[in-house]
Design an enzyme around this catalytic site. Structure first.
Site, PDB file in Angstrom:
ATOM      1  N   CYS A  88       0.866  -1.178   0.000  1.00  0.00           N
ATOM      2  CA  CYS A  88       0.000   0.000   0.000  1.00  0.00           C
ATOM      3  C   CYS A  88       0.904   1.229   0.000  1.00  0.00           C
ATOM      4  O   CYS A  88       1.667   1.430   0.956  1.00  0.00           O
ATOM      5  CB  CYS A  88      -0.894  -0.018   1.235  1.00  0.00           C
ATOM      6  SG  CYS A  88      -1.983   1.411   1.271  1.00  0.00           S
ATOM      7  N   GLY A  89       0.822   2.010  -1.053  1.00  0.00           N
ATOM      8  CA  GLY A  89       1.728   3.154  -1.201  1.00  0.00           C
ATOM      9  C   GLY A  89       1.450   4.244  -0.185  1.00  0.00           C
ATOM     10  O   GLY A  89       2.358   4.689   0.523  1.00  0.00           O
ATOM     11  N   HIS A  90       0.182   4.682  -0.107  1.00  0.00           N
ATOM     12  CA  HIS A  90      -0.108   5.748   0.858  1.00  0.00           C
ATOM     13  C   HIS A  90       0.159   5.224   2.259  1.00  0.00           C
ATOM     14  O   HIS A  90       0.609   5.961   3.141  1.00  0.00           O
ATOM     15  CB  HIS A  90      -1.567   6.248   0.718  1.00  0.00           C
ATOM     16  CG  HIS A  90      -2.514   5.557   1.631  1.00  0.00           C
ATOM     17  ND1 HIS A  90      -3.224   4.422   1.280  1.00  0.00           N
ATOM     18  CD2 HIS A  90      -2.840   5.794   2.934  1.00  0.00           C
ATOM     19  CE1 HIS A  90      -3.944   4.023   2.315  1.00  0.00           C
ATOM     20  NE2 HIS A  90      -3.739   4.837   3.320  1.00  0.00           N
ATOM     21  N   HIS A 208      -8.704  -3.588  -7.668  1.00  0.00           N
ATOM     22  CA  HIS A 208      -8.641  -2.124  -7.632  1.00  0.00           C
ATOM     23  C   HIS A 208      -9.012  -1.603  -9.025  1.00  0.00           C
ATOM     24  O   HIS A 208      -8.446  -2.068 -10.028  1.00  0.00           O
ATOM     25  CB  HIS A 208      -7.230  -1.620  -7.297  1.00  0.00           C
ATOM     26  CG  HIS A 208      -6.815  -1.885  -5.876  1.00  0.00           C
ATOM     27  ND1 HIS A 208      -6.486  -3.131  -5.407  1.00  0.00           N
ATOM     28  CD2 HIS A 208      -6.660  -1.031  -4.820  1.00  0.00           C
ATOM     29  CE1 HIS A 208      -6.150  -3.041  -4.124  1.00  0.00           C
ATOM     30  NE2 HIS A 208      -6.238  -1.777  -3.739  1.00  0.00           N
ATOM     31  N   ASP A 234     -10.295   5.648  -2.734  1.00  0.00           N
ATOM     32  CA  ASP A 234      -9.037   6.142  -2.189  1.00  0.00           C
ATOM     33  C   ASP A 234      -9.068   7.666  -2.172  1.00  0.00           C
ATOM     34  O   ASP A 234      -9.265   8.298  -3.212  1.00  0.00           O
ATOM     35  CB  ASP A 234      -7.871   5.632  -3.049  1.00  0.00           C
ATOM     36  CG  ASP A 234      -6.532   5.765  -2.336  1.00  0.00           C
ATOM     37  OD1 ASP A 234      -6.393   6.686  -1.506  1.00  0.00           O
ATOM     38  OD2 ASP A 234      -5.632   4.960  -2.615  1.00  0.00           O
ATOM     39  N   CYS A 238      -3.389   7.231  -4.689  1.00  0.00           N
ATOM     40  CA  CYS A 238      -3.092   5.791  -4.621  1.00  0.00           C
ATOM     41  C   CYS A 238      -1.672   5.484  -5.112  1.00  0.00           C
ATOM     42  O   CYS A 238      -1.366   5.585  -6.302  1.00  0.00           O
ATOM     43  CB  CYS A 238      -4.108   4.965  -5.432  1.00  0.00           C
ATOM     44  SG  CYS A 238      -3.943   3.194  -5.098  1.00  0.00           S
ATOM     45  N   GLY A 239      -0.840   5.053  -4.166  1.00  0.00           N
ATOM     46  CA  GLY A 239       0.564   4.782  -4.499  1.00  0.00           C
ATOM     47  C   GLY A 239       0.732   3.589  -5.425  1.00  0.00           C
ATOM     48  O   GLY A 239       1.481   3.666  -6.417  1.00  0.00           O
ATOM     49  N   THR A 240       0.045   2.489  -5.127  1.00  0.00           N
ATOM     50  CA  THR A 240       0.189   1.311  -5.998  1.00  0.00           C
ATOM     51  C   THR A 240      -0.519   1.561  -7.331  1.00  0.00           C
ATOM     52  O   THR A 240      -0.068   1.090  -8.383  1.00  0.00           O
ATOM     53  CB  THR A 240      -0.338   0.037  -5.309  1.00  0.00           C
ATOM     54  OG1 THR A 240      -1.656   0.293  -4.791  1.00  0.00           O
ATOM     55  CG2 THR A 240       0.555  -0.389  -4.175  1.00  0.00           C
TER      56      THR A 240
HETATM   57  O1  PYC Z   1      -1.821   3.953  -1.866  1.00  0.00           O
HETATM   58  O2  PYC Z   1      -1.366   1.979  -2.693  1.00  0.00           O
HETATM   59  C1  PYC Z   1      -2.115   2.757  -2.129  1.00  0.00           C
HETATM   60  C2  PYC Z   1      -3.452   2.295  -1.723  1.00  0.00           C
HETATM   61  C3  PYC Z   1      -4.005   1.069  -1.977  1.00  0.00           C
HETATM   62  C4  PYC Z   1      -5.270   1.089  -1.396  1.00  0.00           C
HETATM   63  C5  PYC Z   1      -5.459   2.330  -0.805  1.00  0.00           C
HETATM   64  N1  PYC Z   1      -4.329   3.044  -1.015  1.00  0.00           N
END
Ligand code: PYC
Length: 317
Positions: A88-90, A208, A234, A238-240
């Protein structure tokens, strides 16, 4: 009375709750094994942390663990209202701000071990982190899906630490006022992919959904809306999801290694992203964003409380 000690933060608007003490003993094996133990034997910890009345559908949880790799400052398992996330990026940015708050890291570099690999983090300040994510790649291009109530959509399937279906032209305007409609449309896409057998690698469910459109804030290259596996959107870019986007841009020759991409989310907050090529030809994305600690405390679980392990109505998966 059972207790779990937590620190909350938000990254570009998206909340993360890190369990810093009181979690279950998962042994000291590899992170994927410990994730299996958490899921099979201690799933109530996830529900207790995330679900109402103590949490919310928007929360991503992170259980802090001892790493197996000596180079890492911590290990972590991410989860949400529906289950477990590989990465999870964030959330990794939120964990970085939390580790800084705990005095466990300082401005500089450290590794964070996740079930899908080691993520390198550069803490740029106590409230800003750059995450070098696990390798990302596009699996399929221009996949057509017939979505009841929405229409025919075309999207790419890409891995950015989670599986994404990326729709270049959002079927609806990417406005905060349209979040309920966007959520409904994205959920329909998710179900249509499942029903039509459109998957990630090795049959993995694409859980997602990401819609894109033109940017609306200064400096951004694109705006997105991201639907998470449990039906929450989100709040961050979203980082990913941004990693999956970079994989598509790289595959299309639209972004060169080292070039900056500014991804704006549905709230108008931004992540800054770039990539380099890894040894296997996949890209290695770096995503930067701001995270702020918002609360610290203890979750209490009274054995007499019928909702000590959360309220779960949706049955999302
Ligand atoms: O930031 O990767 C992310 C992420 C995945 C689900 C919610 N945020």
């Amino acid at each position: 009375m059972d207790t779990l000690q937590f620190i909350d933060s938000h990254t570009a608007g998206e909340p993360t709750r890190v369990i810093v003490a009181g979690g279950p003993d998962l042994g000291d094996g590899p992170l994927p094994t410990r994730l299996g133990t958490l899921r099979d034997q201690f799933d109530h910890i996830r529900r207790w942390t995330i679900l109402e009345p103590r949490g919310s559908d928007a929360l991503v949880g992170a259980l802090l663990l001892a790493p197996t790799a000596p180079s890492c400052a911590a290990g972590v398992i991410f989860f949400n209202n529906a289950g477990y996330l590989g990465m999870c990026g964030h959330g990794a940015m939120g964990v970085a701000a939390t580790l800084a708050r705990l005095g466990r890291v300082e401005v500089g570099s450290f590794g964070l071990e996740t079930p899908v690999g080691v993520v390198q983090i550069e803490l740029l300040s106590p409230n800003r982190a750059a995450i070098e994510n696990v390798p990302a790649y596009r699996l399929r291009q221009q996949v057509s899906v017939d979505v009841p109530g929405v229409g025919q959509l075309v999207g790419d399937i890409a891995w950015g630490g989670n599986w994404f279906f990326l729709v270049q032209s959002s079927p609806l305007p990417l406005q905060a006022a349209r979040i309920p409609d966007l959520s409904d449309a994205a959920w329909r896409v998710r179900l249509a992919l499942r029903e039509q057998g459109i998957n990630g690698a090795e049959g993995a469910e694409i859980d997602h959904i990401e819609f894109f459109g033109p940017p609306q804030t200064a400096g951004a290259d694109s705006r997105n809306f991201v639907m998470c596996p449990g039906g929450a959107y989100d709040r961050s870019p979203c980082g990913t999801g941004t990693s999956a986007k970079l994989a598509c841009l790289a595959a299309d020759g639209k972004l060169a290694p080292g070039e900056t991409w500014r991804q704006e989310g549905i709230l108008g907050t931004q992540f800054e992203a770039s990539y380099r090529y890894g040894d296997d030809g996949r890209i290695v994305p770096t995503i930067s964003g701001d995270a702020y600690v918002t609360a610290e405390g203890r979750l209490l679980g009274d054995p007499a409380d019928p909702f000590r392990h959360g309220i779960f109505l949706r049955g999302a998966t």
